[in-house]
Every structure is written in C-alpha cells, then in structure tokens.
Design a protein around this motif. Structure first.
Motif, mmCIF file in Angstrom:
data_model
loop_
_atom_site.group_PDB
_atom_site.id
_atom_site.type_symbol
_atom_site.label_atom_id
_atom_site.label_comp_id
_atom_site.label_asym_id
_atom_site.label_seq_id
_atom_site.Cartn_x
_atom_site.Cartn_y
_atom_site.Cartn_z
ATOM 1 N N PRO A 17 -15.384 62.377 -60.825
ATOM 2 C CA PRO A 17 -14.045 62.135 -60.273
ATOM 3 C C PRO A 17 -13.260 63.438 -60.157
ATOM 4 O O PRO A 17 -13.379 64.330 -60.997
ATOM 5 C CB PRO A 17 -13.392 61.211 -61.309
ATOM 6 N N ASN A 19 -9.413 64.027 -59.792
ATOM 7 C CA ASN A 19 -8.090 63.432 -59.740
ATOM 8 C C ASN A 19 -7.039 64.498 -59.498
ATOM 9 O O ASN A 19 -7.085 65.583 -60.081
ATOM 10 C CB ASN A 19 -7.795 62.698 -61.048
ATOM 11 N N ALA A 22 -3.117 63.070 -63.495
ATOM 12 C CA ALA A 22 -3.286 61.958 -64.424
ATOM 13 C C ALA A 22 -1.899 61.406 -64.716
ATOM 14 O O ALA A 22 -1.122 61.993 -65.457
ATOM 15 C CB ALA A 22 -3.970 62.422 -65.702
ATOM 16 N N SER A 33 4.021 55.067 -62.872
ATOM 17 C CA SER A 33 2.662 54.559 -63.043
ATOM 18 C C SER A 33 2.683 53.202 -63.729
ATOM 19 O O SER A 33 2.005 52.277 -63.316
ATOM 20 C CB SER A 33 1.841 55.559 -63.872
ATOM 21 N N ASN A 42 -5.134 57.550 -62.470
ATOM 22 C CA ASN A 42 -5.593 58.702 -61.717
ATOM 23 C C ASN A 42 -5.445 58.490 -60.217
ATOM 24 O O ASN A 42 -5.629 57.394 -59.723
ATOM 25 C CB ASN A 42 -7.059 58.981 -62.044
ATOM 26 N N LEU A 43 -5.118 59.572 -59.525
ATOM 27 C CA LEU A 43 -5.063 59.550 -58.074
ATOM 28 C C LEU A 43 -6.171 60.450 -57.555
ATOM 29 O O LEU A 43 -6.158 61.654 -57.800
ATOM 30 C CB LEU A 43 -3.708 60.079 -57.573
ATOM 31 N N PRO A 44 -7.180 59.908 -56.859
ATOM 32 C CA PRO A 44 -8.266 60.745 -56.364
ATOM 33 C C PRO A 44 -7.767 61.695 -55.280
ATOM 34 O O PRO A 44 -6.904 61.356 -54.480
ATOM 35 C CB PRO A 44 -9.270 59.748 -55.806
ATOM 36 N N ASP A 51 -15.482 59.752 -54.994
ATOM 37 C CA ASP A 51 -14.226 59.082 -55.326
ATOM 38 C C ASP A 51 -13.895 57.961 -54.349
ATOM 39 O O ASP A 51 -13.134 57.056 -54.678
ATOM 40 C CB ASP A 51 -13.073 60.092 -55.363
ATOM 41 N N THR A 54 -16.003 54.326 -55.807
ATOM 42 C CA THR A 54 -15.908 54.227 -57.269
ATOM 43 C C THR A 54 -16.779 53.115 -57.841
ATOM 44 O O THR A 54 -17.364 53.279 -58.913
ATOM 45 C CB THR A 54 -14.449 54.022 -57.709
ATOM 46 N N ALA A 139 -5.815 67.438 -65.305
ATOM 47 C CA ALA A 139 -5.921 66.069 -64.791
ATOM 48 C C ALA A 139 -7.343 65.526 -64.852
ATOM 49 O O ALA A 139 -7.559 64.343 -64.612
ATOM 50 C CB ALA A 139 -5.414 66.017 -63.350
ATOM 51 N N ASN A 140 -8.303 66.390 -65.182
ATOM 52 C CA ASN A 140 -9.715 66.005 -65.201
ATOM 53 C C ASN A 140 -10.370 66.549 -66.468
ATOM 54 O O ASN A 140 -11.069 67.564 -66.427
ATOM 55 C CB ASN A 140 -10.416 66.566 -63.955
#
Length: 196
Positions: A17, A19, A22, A33, A42-44, A51, A54, A139-140
């Motif tokens: 992924p 993202n 986060a 959120s 998470n926003l891809p 992504d 999924t 974020a990852n």
C-alpha cells in the motif's frame, strides 16, 4: 505445493500500500476521519497499482500466508515501474501480531525514465522531496526505504534465511562513463523483517 524457501513474485506495479496520509494518526483530520467512518484510516495515492485492487491483494496475501504457514516459504516481491526506490515489509490481513512479518518487496528505480522531481520540474537538491519522503514513511509504517530522486537499478542476493537487497545508483544518466555505486543495502531476515 512447493517447499522452496522463497516465493519470488516479479511484479509490474508496486504491491505494498502507498497511502497519502494516515488519517487516524493525524490530529488535524482525525475528527473528519471518525465522522466519515471508523474504518477509514488510509487514503491510497495511486489506484493504478495494487492499491486499486485491495481485495485481490488481500486474497493473494492470505494465500501466501497459508503457504508460509504450511511450508515456511516467504514471499519476496520484485517490482518496478514507479521510477523510484522502495523497500516494504508485507503482512497478511488478520495476521497475528506475534507471527512476524510475512514477506518483503523491493522496488527498483529507473535507469533513465523520469523520477518525481523530473516529472514535476523541481530542481535537484530541493527541500520538498526529502520532506515528501518523510511524509510518505510516516503514513506508511511498512515502508523501510524510499528515495524519489536517484536513478539506477537493483538486485537481490537470496540465501535460505535472508534476502539482501541492493540499490545501485548512477551519478549522471546522460554520461555513458558515469560511475555506478552500490548506495543502499538492506537485509530482510525470515521471522524478523528488516535487520538493516
């Protein structure tokens, strides 16, 4: 049914992924959120890679996790096409916390195709790109390494217990005499994940 030590999967687009942010870890937007859904975290960034698939990625990870459980084989994804360097730890969905990491992904840079700075027309050695790399890693958390700037290629040395990943970089893509150097080496060990 194979009992090999590794399942090496050659992959045309990034599997792990990616993202953009986060949401639950960001106090500035966590209330948004929570208002949208308790499941949104998470926003891809790129739906054109895994992504965008999924469910299929989760299904494949479950198959690989089951195979790992039965045989001890770990998956190693070797990926390109994103023109940048990446290294990821991969875990199966619903994997027990004490199970250890399932596998890894190495993403090689491009030899000459444009990187992020070149696509956006940003000059070399700018302050934005290192900041973007830090934001991406925050974020990852599965992302062990990212470099959005350098050109080069990669290789992996595999033994029964570990995969040693190398990112080689060329100093100038327009110069046929430009030196190539082994700049980043990371080791992913079975049962532990990245040890370097």
């Amino acid at each position: 049914s194979s009992h090999v030590a590794w399942n090496v999967l050659c992959n045309s687009v990034m599997f792990a992924p990616l993202n953009l942010v986060a949401l639950n870890n960001n106090p500035d937007v966590s209330s948004v959120s929570n208002a949208l859904s308790s499941n949104i975290n998470n926003l891809p960034l790129n739906g054109d890679q895994w992504d965008g698939y999924t469910t299929e990625r989760a299904n494949l990870l479950q198959v690989l996790e089951k195979h790992h459980h039965n045989t001890g084989a770990n998956p190693l994804f070797l990926t390109g096409d994103i023109h940048t360097e990446w290294a990821h730890t991969l875990d199966a969905p619903n994997q027990p916390a004490d199970a250890g990491p399932l596998g890894a992904e190495l993403v090689c840079s491009s030899v000459s195709a444009p990187n992020v700075d070149e696509i956006l027309g940003i000059p070399p050695n700018n302050p934005l790109t290192p900041a973007a790399q830090q934001i991406i890693q925050a974020a990852n958390p599965h992302c062990r390494h990212v470099n959005l700037v350098h050109h080069g290629y990669s290789y992996v040395t595999i033994s029964r217990e570990e995969a040693e990943m190398h990112w080689l970089r060329v100093s100038a893509i327009g110069d046929p005499q430009a030196p190539v150097s082994d700049k980043i080496t990371l080791t992913w060990r079975k049962g532990q994940g990245f040890t370097s």
